[in-house]
Design an enzyme around this catalytic site. Structure first.
Site, PDB file in Angstrom:
ATOM      1  N   ARG A  67       0.822  -1.216   0.000  1.00 49.94           N
ATOM      2  CA  ARG A  67       0.000   0.000   0.000  1.00 49.94           C
ATOM      3  C   ARG A  67       0.853   1.262   0.000  1.00 49.94           C
ATOM      4  NH1 ARG A  67      -4.687  -2.315   3.933  1.00 49.94           N
ATOM      5  NH2 ARG A  67      -6.019  -3.058   2.247  1.00 49.94           N
ATOM      6  N   GLY A 113     -12.903  -4.093  -0.717  1.00 48.66           N
ATOM      7  CA  GLY A 113     -14.279  -3.674  -0.470  1.00 48.66           C
ATOM      8  C   GLY A 113     -14.719  -2.560  -1.403  1.00 48.66           C
ATOM      9  N   LYS A 153     -18.988 -16.453   1.324  1.00 54.04           N
ATOM     10  CA  LYS A 153     -20.441 -16.336   1.445  1.00 54.04           C
ATOM     11  C   LYS A 153     -21.131 -15.717   0.238  1.00 54.04           C
ATOM     12  CE  LYS A 153     -20.829 -15.740   6.407  1.00 54.04           C
ATOM     13  NZ  LYS A 153     -21.066 -14.656   7.358  1.00 54.04           N
ATOM     14  N   GLY A 200      -9.775  -8.679  -2.111  1.00 54.61           N
ATOM     15  CA  GLY A 200      -8.727  -8.957  -1.151  1.00 54.61           C
ATOM     16  C   GLY A 200      -8.062 -10.314  -1.268  1.00 54.61           C
TER      17      GLY A 200
HETATM   18  P1  AMP Z   1     -14.159 -13.600   0.798  1.00 49.90           P
HETATM   19  O1  AMP Z   1     -13.551 -12.629   1.763  1.00 49.90           O
HETATM   20  O2  AMP Z   1     -15.642 -13.603   0.782  1.00 49.90           O
HETATM   21  O3  AMP Z   1     -13.546 -13.506  -0.574  1.00 49.90           O
HETATM   22  O4  AMP Z   1     -13.836 -15.017   1.372  1.00 49.90           O
HETATM   23  C1  AMP Z   1     -12.532 -15.492   1.449  1.00 49.90           C
HETATM   24  C2  AMP Z   1     -12.519 -16.648   2.388  1.00 49.90           C
HETATM   25  O5  AMP Z   1     -13.360 -17.674   1.916  1.00 49.90           O
HETATM   26  C3  AMP Z   1     -11.152 -17.227   2.538  1.00 49.90           C
HETATM   27  O6  AMP Z   1     -10.707 -17.008   3.836  1.00 49.90           O
HETATM   28  C4  AMP Z   1     -11.368 -18.709   2.268  1.00 49.90           C
HETATM   29  O7  AMP Z   1     -10.707 -19.543   3.181  1.00 49.90           O
HETATM   30  C5  AMP Z   1     -12.862 -18.872   2.401  1.00 49.90           C
HETATM   31  N1  AMP Z   1     -13.355 -20.036   1.649  1.00 49.90           N
HETATM   32  C6  AMP Z   1     -13.133 -20.302   0.362  1.00 49.90           C
HETATM   33  N2  AMP Z   1     -13.677 -21.473   0.017  1.00 49.90           N
HETATM   34  C7  AMP Z   1     -14.267 -21.977   1.115  1.00 49.90           C
HETATM   35  C8  AMP Z   1     -14.981 -23.174   1.406  1.00 49.90           C
HETATM   36  N3  AMP Z   1     -15.199 -24.089   0.452  1.00 49.90           N
HETATM   37  N4  AMP Z   1     -15.438 -23.347   2.645  1.00 49.90           N
HETATM   38  C9  AMP Z   1     -15.219 -22.418   3.594  1.00 49.90           C
HETATM   39  N5  AMP Z   1     -14.549 -21.271   3.407  1.00 49.90           N
HETATM   40  C10 AMP Z   1     -14.078 -21.054   2.178  1.00 49.90           C
END
Ligand code: AMP
Length: 399
Positions: free
Chosen positions: A29, A379, A200, A356
């Site tokens: 950054r 974000g 999610k 991220g």
């Molecule tokens: P995000 O910040 O929404 O992009 O989520 C990233 C996070 O999703 C990372 O820390 C991953 O470990 C988690 N992640 C990715 N695939 C899975 C999965 N199949 N089950 C649980 N967590 C996951």
């Protein structure tokens, strides 16, 4: 815009990770803001830098006071000075007597870093009085903090209203981020493939909805894929599923179908019997995961299929990992996708890595320079792509 002999206040994102000795462990950054700072110095400005660092108000000391030792931006001074190749002065407050005295004495070609903006209670509420005090420090305001552009804080948004249109502008990093997001949003070369992953569905709902209007192909991986697979009647065992989003998953797929957008879900998965690096793991069909097991990465067949789609694309957006890539045993799918994106880019596709964790993955593999653009603002980029207005951008664009 005139910069010569002006006091220029530049809001950057120096929210860098520190180790237990308060040493900067990743200076991406800081490097991101260097072009703008250097350009201002070349143009003969006295450069006043401000930023936030961490969440000091959320992590107060036991006596309720701010942990200034931990969250002071003074930790950043040595690295900034080293990267800039010149001394950097530091003010012990953001808008108080020390900042005011040092700003007054600051000469063209010199650099002053102000204390953490989040030590000020009015920062996060976008307080006008605080913003006015910040504005009083300078003749010109530059916003180069794309990572916080989605926040309506005093130093990122409110402050801009105290400068006329010809005395405020975007920094070079901010310009680059906006130009890259717009390249994707406005008349992208087809086929357009969006790869969406991460934990999610609920975090990416608006993005998915927007992508159905924009993309030809949407690849869904990571934890969020299992909500879709369950919604379609699959057996997902103990995989991450958001029960309250099952109806939405159906709706999104129906909308995509009506618009002729292809949605790709992982045919197979690497499943594990525990959420642990050394759990037992197997390959299974994603819609036939036994109870007690969970999908933690896309499987080999899915990786091959996704890679094919990616390599046949002309424009690619990637947001979110394909699995729990922090654990090497479940990082393979994310790595295959990163390689496919790099290969497609080599063959002439435009690729934007906007989020991220996919940024961390592409860096982990050392492939950052083999994609078209890696966004610095997770974000903020997500919000921009969703089509939500970003206060930090609006505040500069509005008069
Ligand atoms: P995000 O910040 O929404 O992009 O989520 C990233 C996070 O999703 C990372 O820390 C991953 O470990 C988690 N992640 C990715 N695939 C899975 C999965 N199949 N089950 C649980 N967590 C996951």
């Amino acid at each position: 815009m005139k910069f010569k002999d002006k006091k220029v206040l530049i809001r950057v994102d120096f929210n860098v990770p520190l180790d237990e000795n308060f040493q900067v462990t990743d200076d991406t950054r800081i490097r991101g803001a260097l072009p703008s700072i250097k350009r201002l110095l070349e143009r003969g400005s006295a450069v006043i830098i401000m930023s936030h660092l961490g969440r000091p108000m959320k992590k107060l000391k036991e006596d309720g006071s701010i942990d200034k030792e931990r969250f002071t931006l003074a930790h950043v001074v040595p690295r900034l000075s080293q990267l800039l190749g010149q001394p950097v002065q530091f003010a012990k407050d953001t808008v108080g007597p020390d900042a005011q005295a040092k700003v007054q004495a600051l000469k063209p070609g010199e650099v002053l870093l102000l204390e953490n903006t989040r030590f000020e209670p009015g920062e996060k509420t976008g307080d006008k009085e605080l913003a006015q005090k910040m504005a009083n420090l300078a003749d010109v305001y530059v916003n180069d903090a794309f990572g916080t552009a989605h926040r309506a804080h005093a130093s990122t948004a409110t402050i801009a209203s105290f400068f006329p249109k010809d005395k405020k502008t975007f920094g070079l990093l901010m310009e680059k981020e906006i130009a890259n997001a717009n390249k994707l949003l406005n008349h992208p070369e087809r086929p357009v493939t969006a790869i969406v992953g991460g934990a999610k569905v609920s975090d990416k709902m608006l993005l998915l909805d927007k992508l159905i209007d924009l993309a030809d192909n949407i690849i869904i991986g990571g934890g969020m894929a299992y909500t879709f697979i369950r919604a379609n009647g699959g057996h997902t065992g103990n995989s991450l599923v958001e029960e309250e989003r099952l109806a939405l998953a159906i709706e999104l797929q129906e909308k995509a179908h009506q618009k002729g957008v292809n949605i790709y879900l992982p045919i197979d998965s690497i499943i594990a019997d525990e959420f642990k690096e050394d759990a037992h793991s197997l390959v299974a069909q994603s819609d036939d995961i036994p109870d007690g097991w969970m999908g933690l990465d896309i499987g080999p067949e899915a990786a091959t299929q996704f890679s094919e789609v990616i390599k046949n694309s002309k424009t690619i957006l990637w947001n979110g990992p394909m699995g729990v890539f922090e654990m090497p045993a479940f990082a393979g799918g994310t790595h295959s996708i990163a390689k496919a994106v790099a290969e497609a880019t080599q063959n002439g596709a435009y690729s934007l890595i906007g989020g991220g964790d996919s940024v961390a993955a592409i860096n982990q593999l050392g492939l950052a320079d083999q994609v078209s653009y890696v966004s610095t603002g997770g974000g903020a980029m997500l919000k921009f792509l969703e089509g939500s207005p970003l206060p930090g951008i609006q505040a500069i664009e509005e008069g």
